[in-house]
Design an enzyme around this catalytic site. Sequence first.
Site, PDB file in Angstrom:
ATOM      1  N   LYS A  52       2.871  -0.274   7.222  1.00 44.48           N
ATOM      2  CA  LYS A  52       4.217   0.090   6.791  1.00 44.48           C
ATOM      3  C   LYS A  52       5.266  -0.494   7.727  1.00 44.48           C
ATOM      4  O   LYS A  52       6.312  -0.996   7.292  1.00 44.48           O
ATOM      5  CB  LYS A  52       4.363   1.604   6.719  1.00 44.48           C
ATOM      6  CG  LYS A  52       3.599   2.261   5.567  1.00 44.48           C
ATOM      7  CD  LYS A  52       3.803   3.764   5.603  1.00 44.48           C
ATOM      8  CE  LYS A  52       3.280   4.447   4.351  1.00 44.48           C
ATOM      9  NZ  LYS A  52       1.844   4.635   4.310  1.00 44.48           N
ATOM     10  N   GLN A  96       2.468  11.085   7.482  1.00 41.20           N
ATOM     11  CA  GLN A  96       1.189  10.495   7.088  1.00 41.20           C
ATOM     12  C   GLN A  96       0.125  11.585   6.976  1.00 41.20           C
ATOM     13  O   GLN A  96      -0.094  12.364   7.906  1.00 41.20           O
ATOM     14  CB  GLN A  96       0.758   9.433   8.107  1.00 41.20           C
ATOM     15  CG  GLN A  96      -0.547   8.737   7.786  1.00 41.20           C
ATOM     16  CD  GLN A  96      -0.463   7.921   6.494  1.00 41.20           C
ATOM     17  OE1 GLN A  96       0.585   7.377   6.166  1.00 41.20           O
ATOM     18  NE2 GLN A  96      -1.563   7.838   5.782  1.00 41.20           N
ATOM     19  N   ASP A 119       8.762   9.078   0.512  1.00 41.71           N
ATOM     20  CA  ASP A 119       7.631   9.092  -0.420  1.00 41.71           C
ATOM     21  C   ASP A 119       8.021   9.585  -1.807  1.00 41.71           C
ATOM     22  O   ASP A 119       7.277   9.394  -2.764  1.00 41.71           O
ATOM     23  CB  ASP A 119       6.517   9.994   0.123  1.00 41.71           C
ATOM     24  CG  ASP A 119       5.438   9.210   0.852  1.00 41.71           C
ATOM     25  OD1 ASP A 119       5.297   8.003   0.580  1.00 41.71           O
ATOM     26  OD2 ASP A 119       4.734   9.798   1.685  1.00 41.71           O
TER      27      ASP A 119
END
Length: 291
Positions: A52, A96, A119
Amino acid sequence: MAQRLDGRQAAAAIKDDLARRVERLRERGVTPGLGTLLVGDDAGSVKYVAGKHRDCSEVGIASIAEKLPANAGYEAIADAVRRLNDNPACTGFIVQLPLPDDVDENKVIDLIDPAKDADGMHPYNLGELVLHPRGELTTPLPCTPRGVVELLAMNGIELDGKHVVVLGRGITIGRTIGLLIGRREINATVTLCHTGTRNVHELMRQADVIVAAMGSAHFVKPDDVKPGAVLVDVGVSRVVDPVTGRSRILGDIDPAAHEVCGAYTPNPGGVGPMTRAMLLRNVVEIAERSL
């Protein structure tokens, strides 16, 4: 011959567009920043978070990393979430997963500022998706379903009026993609299948599009596919080769089914790169909305 829907190629084009948009934001004094909160040293999570941040560097997004030890408790994790919420350099961030077994993941996700939910999985943002089945949305969208929609659209595949059968009811895509593709602007009809669906093979044979997200290796066989259907493989199963002892990743769709379908996503190299690209797009859009 079936059309191969290359997620890496599509994601590269999206990143090129995002790089131009980030440059325009910088000219106006705004530098988008993606934050990540990583707890522990799970190999898959470490690799994914590093990917990422590499993506960020490619398009000019700043990286903000929070790292905690594997034994971090809820309060330490909550403090890290609050720091990212309060950090003006952080435009959007992700926590995460997985978190330690004794930490309630949903409780942690609830702490994220919905406006910084990169997200698109905060309950508030999912609620906005439920409440607005038509018109423009100004909240972050869930990355994996959005990535699927973008990949299909970039390859000229329309979902309007199509019957989409979704295999799996996980929150990442199974339960969320129906909210997105059932909106008036996309206009698909969605059937969600899971372990309690008794006629799943019959439903698959009726589908114009199958989105497989079960984590059951090669579950979808050629006999399950209507000729010309579109196959989207989001499943991940780690299988150990009994001869070599090495593990490899398999998707939910048997490659033999590609001989029957009209188009398919490779796995890996299909939906995965698009999910990461949509994460970047969410961050850039949050920055653009701030202006």
